[in-house]
Design an enzyme around this catalytic site. Sequence first.
Site, PDB file in Angstrom:
ATOM      1  N   ASN A 318       0.837  -1.195   0.000  1.00  0.00           N
ATOM      2  CA  ASN A 318       0.000   0.000   0.000  1.00  0.00           C
ATOM      3  C   ASN A 318       0.877   1.251   0.000  1.00  0.00           C
ATOM      4  O   ASN A 318       0.789   2.110   0.887  1.00  0.00           O
ATOM      5  CB  ASN A 318      -0.947  -0.001   1.203  1.00  0.00           C
ATOM      6  CG  ASN A 318      -2.214   0.786   0.928  1.00  0.00           C
ATOM      7  OD1 ASN A 318      -2.321   1.487  -0.071  1.00  0.00           O
ATOM      8  ND2 ASN A 318      -3.178   0.700   1.836  1.00  0.00           N
ATOM      9  N   HIS A 349      -8.399   3.548   8.487  1.00  0.00           N
ATOM     10  CA  HIS A 349      -8.958   2.283   8.027  1.00  0.00           C
ATOM     11  C   HIS A 349     -10.369   2.045   8.579  1.00  0.00           C
ATOM     12  O   HIS A 349     -11.190   1.412   7.916  1.00  0.00           O
ATOM     13  CB  HIS A 349      -8.053   1.113   8.424  1.00  0.00           C
ATOM     14  CG  HIS A 349      -6.901   0.902   7.484  1.00  0.00           C
ATOM     15  ND1 HIS A 349      -5.682   1.520   7.657  1.00  0.00           N
ATOM     16  CD2 HIS A 349      -6.782   0.156   6.356  1.00  0.00           C
ATOM     17  CE1 HIS A 349      -4.861   1.156   6.680  1.00  0.00           C
ATOM     18  NE2 HIS A 349      -5.495   0.330   5.882  1.00  0.00           N
TER      19      HIS A 349
END
Length: 463
Positions: A318, A349
């Site tokens: 990521n 998140h």
Amino acid sequence: QINFVACQLFALLAAFWFRIYLSPSHASSAVRHAFATLFGIYFAVFCFGWYSIHLFVLVMMNYGIMNMASIPNIHRYSFVVAMGYLTLCHISRIYIFHYGILTTDFSGPLMIITQKITTLACQLHDGIGRQAEELTAEQNRLAVKSRPSLLEYLSYLLNFMSIIAGPCSNYKDYIAFIEGRHVHMKLLEVNWKQKGYDRLPDPSPTGAVMYKLCITLVSLILFLTLTKNFPMAYIIDNEFLDKTPFLSRLGYLYVVTQAAKPKYYFAWTLADAVNNAAGYGFSGVDEKGTFRWDLLSNLNIWNIETATSFKMYIENWNIQTAAWLKRVCYDRAPWYPTALTFILSALWHGIYPGYYFTFLTGILITLAARAIRNNCRHYFLSSVPLKIAYDVVTWAVTQLAVCYTVAPFVMLAVEPTIKFYKSVYFHMHILSILVLLLLPVRPQTHSVRRAQNQAMLNSIKNK
């Protein structure tokens, strides 16, 4: 999932068309901005229905902040509003929609837009509200010197290439792409006359797109065959725990973690290919003279699978989110930048308890790994066999440490997470604490890092 794949495949075709028929030589920047924005809005509505209103509300709220807030506070207000709105949406998914099992999950695009909003706000603050000597070399390069127009702002946040799956890019890079300067700027970094060229080459992304589509296809096959056959939940199954010895459990943990990766490889590589197909993502020329299209790549699979340190693994997984965390948090944190960055990552998140187990464990293991590397690595560099042995051991430990850390991220809830950690005796937590007690790591303060950044900037100016 079907809507996601359909939209991304359609976006891929639209991206090829965009590069060929709406290239900067055929269309103005305003036309390119408008097309990218309208198609992005269409994809959002098609995929998420009325839930897409959340994306547009957040975008317009922050446009108001960007134009009305004072420059010294623009990044703070934008950060609070964007992260606050995202967090409220995360909370609603858990407490209203029962752990977010929705047929329409709009949180992914909202997370990407939050990254872009905060990135632009910080870079605008750097460009207008700070002196050049206060900035790092990277902050100077990416600083935005004027507020964008509404069309530029909407295009950056809602363009069809990144509205569904990202990745987040820097505002100046995106504007340079729309205006047709993106590739040219990178090519000017190379002395082409010395290489025998009379004029600048015209790199094509077709080869890079085809390569990434092959990775996407392989990832899809692995997802369909492996992921469902090796569920993460099996590692806390009572029968499995009763019959399987500790080392075998660790081995199976590695297997199920590997099986969980292909869906990320699929989504991120396809998103990268979409941007490349539109002509965006050129990063320059490597040492071998090969054109590189990895400016927006979100992962480096080889480096992930061969990582010999926790840091190396994180840096190649990521990638664009890691870059965002560094630019909006790590580089600006007054103290404890590592801890604050992990906490922001968890909050971004969502609010599933498993995320916080993962990222708090990640802080502990990162600090312990840094302490071991700083205090021990140099003893193994004196000979090739020692270095190979060190790399093999650190690879195995890194892979197991990552598996141990990310298991709660997949499990989400508290009960299975505690059950899992009990089944492996909290061994990584205990080992990390022992390492930090024996080899303490002093947190790097903001002033120290600012001094280092200033020294780097002076060095660049002197050159």
